[in-house]
Scaffold this motif. Structure first.
Motif, PDB file in Angstrom:
ATOM      1  N   LEU A  67       8.464  -2.394  13.419  1.00  0.00           N
ATOM      2  CA  LEU A  67       7.566  -1.657  14.136  1.00  0.00           C
ATOM      3  C   LEU A  67       6.509  -1.133  13.577  1.00  0.00           C
ATOM      4  O   LEU A  67       5.398  -0.918  13.813  1.00  0.00           O
ATOM      5  N   ALA A  68       6.795  -0.898  12.129  1.00  0.00           N
ATOM      6  CA  ALA A  68       5.816  -0.298  11.129  1.00  0.00           C
ATOM      7  C   ALA A  68       4.747  -1.427  11.147  1.00  0.00           C
ATOM      8  O   ALA A  68       3.409  -1.326  11.190  1.00  0.00           O
ATOM      9  N   MET A  69       4.948  -2.802  10.861  1.00  0.00           N
ATOM     10  CA  MET A  69       4.192  -3.825  10.772  1.00  0.00           C
ATOM     11  C   MET A  69       3.495  -4.086  12.118  1.00  0.00           C
ATOM     12  O   MET A  69       2.251  -4.370  12.271  1.00  0.00           O
ATOM     13  N   LYS A  70       4.077  -3.978  13.267  1.00  0.00           N
ATOM     14  CA  LYS A  70       3.370  -4.223  14.480  1.00  0.00           C
ATOM     15  C   LYS A  70       2.480  -2.991  14.710  1.00  0.00           C
ATOM     16  O   LYS A  70       1.109  -3.496  15.300  1.00  0.00           O
ATOM     17  N   PHE A  71       2.783  -1.972  14.476  1.00  0.00           N
ATOM     18  CA  PHE A  71       1.770  -0.791  14.894  1.00  0.00           C
ATOM     19  C   PHE A  71       0.731  -0.407  13.828  1.00  0.00           C
ATOM     20  O   PHE A  71      -0.351   0.277  14.448  1.00  0.00           O
ATOM     21  N   GLU A  72       1.147  -0.766  12.739  1.00  0.00           N
ATOM     22  CA  GLU A  72       0.135  -0.493  11.675  1.00  0.00           C
ATOM     23  C   GLU A  72      -0.231  -1.669  10.709  1.00  0.00           C
ATOM     24  O   GLU A  72       0.324  -1.582   9.595  1.00  0.00           O
ATOM     25  N   PRO A  73      -0.720  -2.800  11.366  1.00  0.00           N
ATOM     26  CA  PRO A  73      -0.839  -4.141  10.711  1.00  0.00           C
ATOM     27  C   PRO A  73      -1.564  -4.092   9.333  1.00  0.00           C
ATOM     28  O   PRO A  73      -1.409  -5.051   8.691  1.00  0.00           O
ATOM     29  N   LYS A  74      -2.449  -3.107   8.957  1.00  0.00           N
ATOM     30  CA  LYS A  74      -3.057  -3.070   7.621  1.00  0.00           C
ATOM     31  C   LYS A  74      -2.337  -2.236   6.899  1.00  0.00           C
ATOM     32  O   LYS A  74      -2.779  -2.199   5.406  1.00  0.00           O
ATOM     33  N   TYR A  75      -1.348  -1.413   6.983  1.00  0.00           N
ATOM     34  CA  TYR A  75      -0.579  -0.751   6.077  1.00  0.00           C
ATOM     35  C   TYR A  75       0.281  -1.632   5.288  1.00  0.00           C
ATOM     36  O   TYR A  75       1.179  -2.119   5.841  1.00  0.00           O
ATOM     37  N   PRO A  76      -0.072  -1.423   4.160  1.00  0.00           N
ATOM     38  CA  PRO A  76       0.697  -2.524   3.172  1.00  0.00           C
ATOM     39  C   PRO A  76       2.260  -2.133   2.789  1.00  0.00           C
ATOM     40  O   PRO A  76       3.110  -3.065   2.496  1.00  0.00           O
ATOM     41  N   ALA A  77       2.521  -0.904   3.043  1.00  0.00           N
ATOM     42  CA  ALA A  77       3.894  -0.496   2.509  1.00  0.00           C
ATOM     43  C   ALA A  77       5.234  -1.414   3.344  1.00  0.00           C
ATOM     44  O   ALA A  77       6.192  -1.808   2.627  1.00  0.00           O
ATOM     45  N   PRO A  78       5.044  -1.242   4.396  1.00  0.00           N
ATOM     46  CA  PRO A  78       6.307  -1.958   5.264  1.00  0.00           C
ATOM     47  C   PRO A  78       6.302  -3.412   4.904  1.00  0.00           C
ATOM     48  O   PRO A  78       7.515  -4.070   5.124  1.00  0.00           O
ATOM     49  N   TYR A  79       5.340  -4.198   4.474  1.00  0.00           N
ATOM     50  CA  TYR A  79       5.393  -5.347   4.253  1.00  0.00           C
ATOM     51  C   TYR A  79       6.158  -5.617   2.992  1.00  0.00           C
ATOM     52  O   TYR A  79       7.199  -6.577   2.787  1.00  0.00           O
ATOM     53  N   ILE A  80       5.856  -5.084   1.777  1.00  0.00           N
ATOM     54  CA  ILE A  80       6.888  -5.008   0.758  1.00  0.00           C
ATOM     55  C   ILE A  80       7.990  -4.605   0.870  1.00  0.00           C
ATOM     56  O   ILE A  80       8.997  -5.060   0.461  1.00  0.00           O
ATOM     57  N   ASN A  81       8.228  -3.395   1.646  1.00  0.00           N
ATOM     58  CA  ASN A  81       9.602  -2.925   1.723  1.00  0.00           C
ATOM     59  C   ASN A  81      10.479  -3.996   2.334  1.00  0.00           C
ATOM     60  O   ASN A  81      11.424  -3.920   2.255  1.00  0.00           O
ATOM     61  N   TYR A  82       9.950  -4.355   3.503  1.00  0.00           N
ATOM     62  CA  TYR A  82      10.696  -5.402   4.226  1.00  0.00           C
ATOM     63  C   TYR A  82      11.004  -6.635   3.383  1.00  0.00           C
ATOM     64  O   TYR A  82      12.066  -7.100   3.421  1.00  0.00           O
ATOM     65  N   THR A  83      10.207  -6.908   2.417  1.00  0.00           N
ATOM     66  CA  THR A  83      10.327  -8.137   1.419  1.00  0.00           C
ATOM     67  C   THR A  83      11.684  -7.553   0.624  1.00  0.00           C
ATOM     68  O   THR A  83      12.543  -8.502   0.433  1.00  0.00           O
ATOM     69  N   TYR A  84      11.467  -6.510   0.206  1.00  0.00           N
ATOM     70  CA  TYR A  84      12.759  -5.861  -0.663  1.00  0.00           C
ATOM     71  C   TYR A  84      13.900  -6.063   0.071  1.00  0.00           C
ATOM     72  O   TYR A  84      14.966  -6.544  -0.661  1.00  0.00           O
ATOM     73  N   LEU A  85      14.010  -5.641   1.144  1.00  0.00           N
ATOM     74  CA  LEU A  85      15.052  -5.509   2.206  1.00  0.00           C
ATOM     75  C   LEU A  85      15.563  -6.875   2.103  1.00  0.00           C
ATOM     76  O   LEU A  85      16.975  -7.236   2.092  1.00  0.00           O
TER      77      LEU A  85
END
Length: 175
Positions: A67-85
């Motif tokens: 949802l973070a990536m969907k609603f805030e597509p330019k915010y980098p944190a959820p992309y790397i956090n999802y990668t870690y997960l």
């Protein structure tokens, strides 16, 4: 309904609470924000982090990161956090696809962090030469001295795991 500015300030407070180790109050504040603004991507990212890292609820972590990536597509944190997960869960194929997607779609893609994670996956898969090369690439574009030290340690650890033939091949490719 209060203004978005109020909830942005509430988010900053939640972030500060989490940073100070007050996870429960931070989580509660994030949930309050999302009850009024369910598309507040940064709040979803932080909830994803809490669910995954503090509550070991992988499914809810994934849900909020997406949802973070969907609603805030330019915010980098959820992309790397999802990668870690994904990597922590051993879902390497998905993680590699996600890294490739992120590389193509995120404007402020952090080569160093993602190469480090690609190295971690390669190391878990016993592909030591590949891991070494990813760690070397991660180090190449890094600016943080602690990160660079970590990449040097990763490269040494991986090199110690290599067979004599892998080490020889690595040495020949450097020349």
């Amino acid at each position: 309904m209060e203004s978005l500015s109020f909830y942005e300030n509430q988010f900053i407070k939640a972030d500060s609470l989490i940073s100070d180790g007050n996870i429960a109050d931070g989580k509660e504040l994030l949930e309050d924000i999302l009850s009024q603004y369910p598309d507040f991507g940064k709040a979803h990212n932080h909830l994803g982090w809490i669910y995954y890292n503090k509550l070991s609820n992988h499914d809810k972590g994934i849900f909020h990161y997406k949802l973070a990536m969907k609603f805030e597509p330019k915010y980098p944190a959820p992309y790397i956090n999802y990668t870690y997960l994904l990597i922590d869960l051993g879902r390497y194929a998905e993680a590699k696809e996600h890294v490739e997607f992120t590389k193509q779609h995120l404007e402020n893609f952090d080569d160093s962090s993602y190469n480090s994670e690609l190295g971690r996956m390669a190391e878990y898969e016993s592909q030591y030469t590949l891991a070494y090369n990813y760690y070397r690439l991660a180090k190449k574009n890094a600016l943080n001295p602690n990160f660079i030290d970590n990449m040097n340690a990763n490269m040494k650890r991986v090199k110690d795991k290599m067979s004599i033939f892998e080490k020889l091949k690595l040495k020949l490719n450097k020349q």
